[in-house]
Enzyme design. Sequence first.
Site, PDB file in Angstrom:
ATOM      1  N   SER A   1       8.494   0.935   0.879  1.00  0.00           N
ATOM      2  CA  SER A   1       8.252   2.157   0.120  1.00  0.00           C
ATOM      3  C   SER A   1       7.004   2.017  -0.762  1.00  0.00           C
ATOM      4  O   SER A   1       5.902   1.806  -0.258  1.00  0.00           O
ATOM      5  CB  SER A   1       9.489   2.518  -0.707  1.00  0.00           C
ATOM      6  OG  SER A   1       9.356   3.787  -1.315  1.00  0.00           O
TER       7      SER A   1
ATOM      8  N   ASP B   1       8.439   2.304   5.734  1.00  0.00           N
ATOM      9  CA  ASP B   1       8.426   3.666   5.211  1.00  0.00           C
ATOM     10  C   ASP B   1       7.628   3.745   3.906  1.00  0.00           C
ATOM     11  O   ASP B   1       8.195   3.993   2.831  1.00  0.00           O
ATOM     12  CB  ASP B   1       9.839   4.209   5.008  1.00  0.00           C
ATOM     13  CG  ASP B   1       9.871   5.740   5.121  1.00  0.00           C
ATOM     14  OD1 ASP B   1       9.137   6.279   5.960  1.00  0.00           O
ATOM     15  OD2 ASP B   1      10.609   6.390   4.370  1.00  0.00           O
TER      16      ASP B   1
ATOM     17  N   HIS C   1      15.217   7.048   4.282  1.00  0.00           N
ATOM     18  CA  HIS C   1      14.154   6.207   3.714  1.00  0.00           C
ATOM     19  C   HIS C   1      14.435   4.723   3.950  1.00  0.00           C
ATOM     20  O   HIS C   1      13.536   3.956   4.326  1.00  0.00           O
ATOM     21  CB  HIS C   1      14.039   6.508   2.221  1.00  0.00           C
ATOM     22  CG  HIS C   1      12.802   5.966   1.573  1.00  0.00           C
ATOM     23  ND1 HIS C   1      11.558   6.002   2.171  1.00  0.00           N
ATOM     24  CD2 HIS C   1      12.613   5.387   0.352  1.00  0.00           C
ATOM     25  CE1 HIS C   1      10.657   5.466   1.357  1.00  0.00           C
ATOM     26  NE2 HIS C   1      11.271   5.078   0.248  1.00  0.00           N
TER      27      HIS C   1
END
Length: 528
Positions: free
Chosen positions: A166, A190, A260
């Site tokens: 992330s 991601d 996610h």
Amino acid sequence: MAEDPKRKLLIVLAVLLLLSSAQAGNTDRLSEHHCTDFQTANFLRGSKLKVQFLLFTSSSPSCGELILTDDGIKDSSFNSSLETKIIIHGFRALGTKPSWIEGLVHAILHTSQVNVIAVDWVYGSTGAYPSAVENVTQLALSISQFISKLLALGVSGTSIHIIGVSLGAHVGGLVGHFHGGQLGRITGLDPAGPKYTRASPEERLDPGDALFVEAIHTDADNFGIRIPVGHIDYYINGGKDQPGCPRFISAGYKYLICDHMRAVHLYVSALKHSCPMVAFPCASHQDFLNGHCLDCVDPFLFSCPRIGPKNELKESLQNHLPNKWTISSKSVLFREVAGNFSPSFKSHSSTNHLLLLGHLLIINSCCGHPKDGLPERGEGLLKQAGVNMKNLPKEVKVYLMTSPSAPFCVHHSLVEFRLQKKRNIVTSIEITFCSNSTKDTAKITIPKHHVMGKRLLAHRVPFCQINSVTLKYLPKSQFWRKDESSIVGKFCAAPLPLDSNRTMSCLPWNLTLHSNTDISYKLPTACA
């Protein structure tokens, strides 16, 4: 006065017991000193950056060894002759340790003997997301300085692989930027979208940040970034709405975070399992599903990008080669490199060198076998780690489907149905592949005034293990007009990649499908 032997024995035993207790206590203190866990930050006071570097090794995969200074690295279990994986987590809203960190560390160390450095910046990533973003540059500088200390100890920059989750993916990109793009590899799981979709390449992860940059996209419509940011960008199930994740807000936190975090769980699963996760370059996810992208010729030629370890390459590749090509068990060489694919295809005499996903395979063509040893060009490729980094394409979107749960991997096949005659209405046919243990379904849609419809079908077992196919014609429901009760046509299928040298496997007769009725046929497939 004679000394009592019993009393003397009791004194000796007491002394031994005290020494034993002291030693045990000292061991506990040593264990406590050497094994350090992630910090836990207060939601209200966790925005100030405080960084820890925790070392995990194959001998101590569950014990984080805190590294503080130059001397700390030298005196630690760090092995400068091994590759180094650096894990960087992202935003931690509640100031807690990432739940996935132990699984990722164990999966990496299960796959290979390396140094794993987990960067703990829970302090600095907690509270409001914008404050965590503000700490990215300072954090990247701290990690860059740490890497500089590793390089001073003789560690090769190309042996360093950053895995950023992330927001941590953009931290990794900035670290790579500070090192001139000369670190070996960056994997973005991601990469975060908020604050970064419109950021410049210098502010976010991009292909120039390492010799090879890859990104796995699973939540591009929410917390993840939509745009490609690597040499290869994997869009899992189109990069959003992952199968198995809740679609309703009533599921609470899991509804928010499941898509996610799928990138992390998929990556961990790929490390732990040998089943293939093969992706295909395509202009869009819809084109991929509609069967318009069947091979990896452009830009990768015969090498399709895949997520996961290298131990299944030879077995799976044999089914994907052009006709009359074979893999000789004596001529296959594996060498891990910074990238995990090659865009180029090189030949030397009668031997063809296929660079596949960071591994060099010497493949014998139909016209002869290589002489003993590697040809000169093969030796050069090995010395150059098997790939010319200057020629890597950038921001190539590749697509693959997955199953709803671990190990997530599926095989992709093209299924086609050709009508005997055109219809003036849309035709829908449900196709189900059946094996001894699985059933996997896709729906072919044939536009009106067309005779051909095709679709990709994701199935959990190899194509050769499919026993039968079940077809069901789904008539169009219209209250003012009744659809035909049956259709006639021909069914064909083939596993991907499907290049110009391979043909579809077709049932040798026309099929009559009656409305809403299952009809099954055996598929003439067999495993080599």
